[in-house]
Write a protein that holds these residues in place. Structure first.
Motif, short mmCIF file in Angstrom:
data_model
loop_
_atom_site.label_atom_id
_atom_site.label_comp_id
_atom_site.label_asym_id
_atom_site.label_seq_id
_atom_site.Cartn_x
_atom_site.Cartn_y
_atom_site.Cartn_z
N GLU A 56 -13.38 31.98 -14.71
CA GLU A 56 -12.82 31.43 -13.47
C GLU A 56 -13.45 32.09 -12.24
N LEU A 57 -13.79 31.26 -11.22
CA LEU A 57 -14.46 31.76 -10.02
C LEU A 57 -13.55 31.87 -8.80
N LEU A 73 -13.97 34.08 -5.39
CA LEU A 73 -15.36 34.42 -5.12
C LEU A 73 -15.75 33.97 -3.71
N ASN A 85 -11.88 38.04 -9.60
CA ASN A 85 -11.32 36.71 -9.41
C ASN A 85 -9.79 36.76 -9.29
N PHE A 92 -16.15 40.17 -11.10
CA PHE A 92 -17.22 39.21 -11.29
C PHE A 92 -18.43 39.81 -12.00
N TRP A 119 -12.92 26.60 -11.16
CA TRP A 119 -12.90 27.17 -9.81
C TRP A 119 -11.61 26.76 -9.11
#
Length: 380
Positions: A85-86, A89, A96, A102, A123
Motif C-alpha cells: 500500500e502506498l 507516500l 505508509n 517505504f 493507493w
C-alpha cells in the motif's frame, strides 16, 4: 460419439484461448510485464493464486522478522501474491498509512519477486482538497484534480512521488519488477473521495485516464498492470458504469468482504458466485484477467469460513487470484485485526480455530501458493 466430439471441441477451444497472446494496456510494457500478463492467462486452468496483504511485514503479535510470513506460519508455504500500500507516500511520509516503512516495502517486494510471487500495490490517497484521509468524502476532490480542476497541479505532484517510488521497484540487478497497480478501488462504495456518491462516471474516467497517461507516457512506468476494481455491483452495466475503457485496463476485479453472521445465512457465497459470474463473462469478452482483489472475514469468528463460504462462493469460476486483506498484528497495538489464520503462540488457546479450515483450502489444489508459483516461472 456426439458427446466425445463436444468434449474434444471444448478442450480445443479452451487450449486455443489460453495459447493466444494477450496485450497489455500499455503498449510499451516491459517484456517481463508482458510475460507475466500472458502467463497469468496461461495458468488460469491450473488454479487461483493466493495472496495476502502485508504478509511479510507483520502478523498476530509480531512485526519485521526476517523471512517470517503470516501464510507461511500457517501452512509452511509462502503466498503466491504479495500486496502492499502506498497511502501517505504523497505526503512525503517515511511509512505508509499502515505503518510500513517505504524502504522496507521495497525490500519486501524484492523478496516476494525472488520467490516467483506476484506483486500488487494499492493507493489509499489522502483527500487532496481537505488534507484528511482517503475516507473523507467532502470537497468534490475528483473534479478538483482532473484536467481543468483547480488542484490539478497538486495531483500531478502527487503522481510524481508515486512514480518516484515505482521507478525504484527493481531487482538488485536493476530490472523493473512488474506490479499490478490498483488505484481508486471500491469506487462503487460510498466511503472514499473517489466513490460513485461523490463523482460522476465521466469524472472518474477522466481521473483514471489522466493517471494512466501521466504515469505511462510522461513518467514512463512500463512495468505496471492496471487493475479496475469496483466493490458492489449487480449487473454488467453497473460493473462497467465507471469503467475507463479496455485500452486503460489489464485486470477486471472487485472487492468483497464477509459481514454479519455467516452461520445462519448464505448471503456471502451466493452474492460472490453471482458477481464472479458477471466478472468472468465480461473479462473473457474483453480479454482481461479476472480477479478477487480483496476479501476476508475480520478475525474469522466463523471457523469454517474459508471452505464453506469463500471456496463455495468461488466454486468453479476461473479467476486469476484471491487476495486476503492484512493482519494488524502489533501495528494497531492490539493484534486483534486480522484476516489470515495463525498457528502463532499469541493465540490464547494455542491454535486459531480457523486454522484447520484454512489448511483444507491449502491442500485442496484449487489454489496456488509460493512453491508452485515458483515452479510456474511467471516471468519467463
Amino acid at each position: 460419439m456426439r458427446l466425445l466430439i463436444f468434449i474434444f471441441l471444448l478442450i480445443s477451444c479452451t487450449k486455443a484461448m489460453f495459447a493466444q497472446e494477450f496485450h497489455t494496456a500499455n503498449k510499451k510494457a516491459t517484456s517481463q510485464t508482458v510475460k507475466l500478463y500472458n502467463n497469468l492467462f496461461r495458468i488460469l486452468p491450473q488454479g487461483i493464486l493466493f495472496g495476502h496483504q502485508d504478509d511479510l511485514a507483520y502478523g498476530l503479535g509480531w512485526e519485521y522478522i526476517q523471512d517470517k510470513s503470516c501464510v507461511q506460519d500457517a501452512v509452511g508455504e509462502y503466498p503466491a501474491m504479495y500486496g502492499w500500500e502506498l497511502g501517505d507516500l504523497e505526503l512525503d511520509a517515511i511509512h505508509n498509512l499502515d505503518s510500513v516503512p517505504f524502504q522496507k516495502m521495497k525490500a519486501f517486494i524484492q523478496e516476494g519477486y525472488k520467490r516467483g510471487g506476484v506483486i500488487t500495490i494499492s493507493w489509499h490517497a489522502n483527500n487532496p482538497v481537505t488534507g484528511k484521509n482517503a475516507w473523507d468524502i467532502s470537497g468534490n476532490a475528483v473534479s478538483a484534480i482532473i484536467p481543468g480542476g483547480h488542484m490539478h497541479e497538486k495531483y500531478k505532484s502527487w503522481l510524481d512521488k508515486i512514480a518516484g517510488f515505482l521507478m525504484d521497484v527493481k531487482t538488485q540487478g536493476g530490472e523493473f519488477i512488474p506490479v499490478i497497480f490498483r488505484p481508486f478501488h471500491e469506487l462503487t462504495g460510498n466511503w472514499f473521495w473517489w466513490c460513485q456518491n461523490v463523482c460522476t462516471p465521466e469524472e472518474y474516467k477522466s481521473l483514471w485516464k489522466f493517471t494512466f497517461d501521466y504515469l505511462t507516457n510522461i513518467k514512463q512506468l512500463n512495468h505496471l498492470l492496471w487493475a479496475y476494481n469496483p466493490e458492489k455491483f449487480e449487473s454488467e452495466a453497473q460493473f462497467l458504469q465507471y469503467y475507463p475503457g479496455d485500452e486503460y485496463v489489464d485486470i477486471m476485479s472487485f472487492d468483497f468482504y464477509q459481514y454479519g453472521d455467516p452461520s445462519n445465512n448464505t448471503d456471502f457465497e451466493t452474492t460472490l458466485d453471482k458477481r464472479l459470474l458477471i466478472l468472468t463473462k465480461l473479462s473473457k469478452e474483453r480479454k482481461k484477467l479476472p480477479a478477487l482483489a480483496e476479501t476476508g472475514f475480520m478475525n474469522i469468528p466463523y471457523p469454517e469460513w474459508f471452505t464453506k463460504k469463500l471456496m463455495k462462493g468461488i466454486g468453479n469460476h476461473a479467476i486469476s487470484y484471491v487476495h486476503l486483506w492484512r493482519d494488524g498484528g502489533l501495528v494497531n497495538g492490539t493484534g486483534q485485526y486480522r484476516f489470515a489464520p495463525s498457528q502463532d503462540h499469541f493465540i490464547p488457546v494455542g491454535r486459531d480455530p480457523a486454522f484447520m479450515d484454512f489448511y483444507k483450502l491449502y491442500i485442496s489444489d484449487k489454489f496456488i501458493f509460493g512453491n508452485k508459483v515458483q515452479q510456474l516461472n511467471l516471468y519467463k
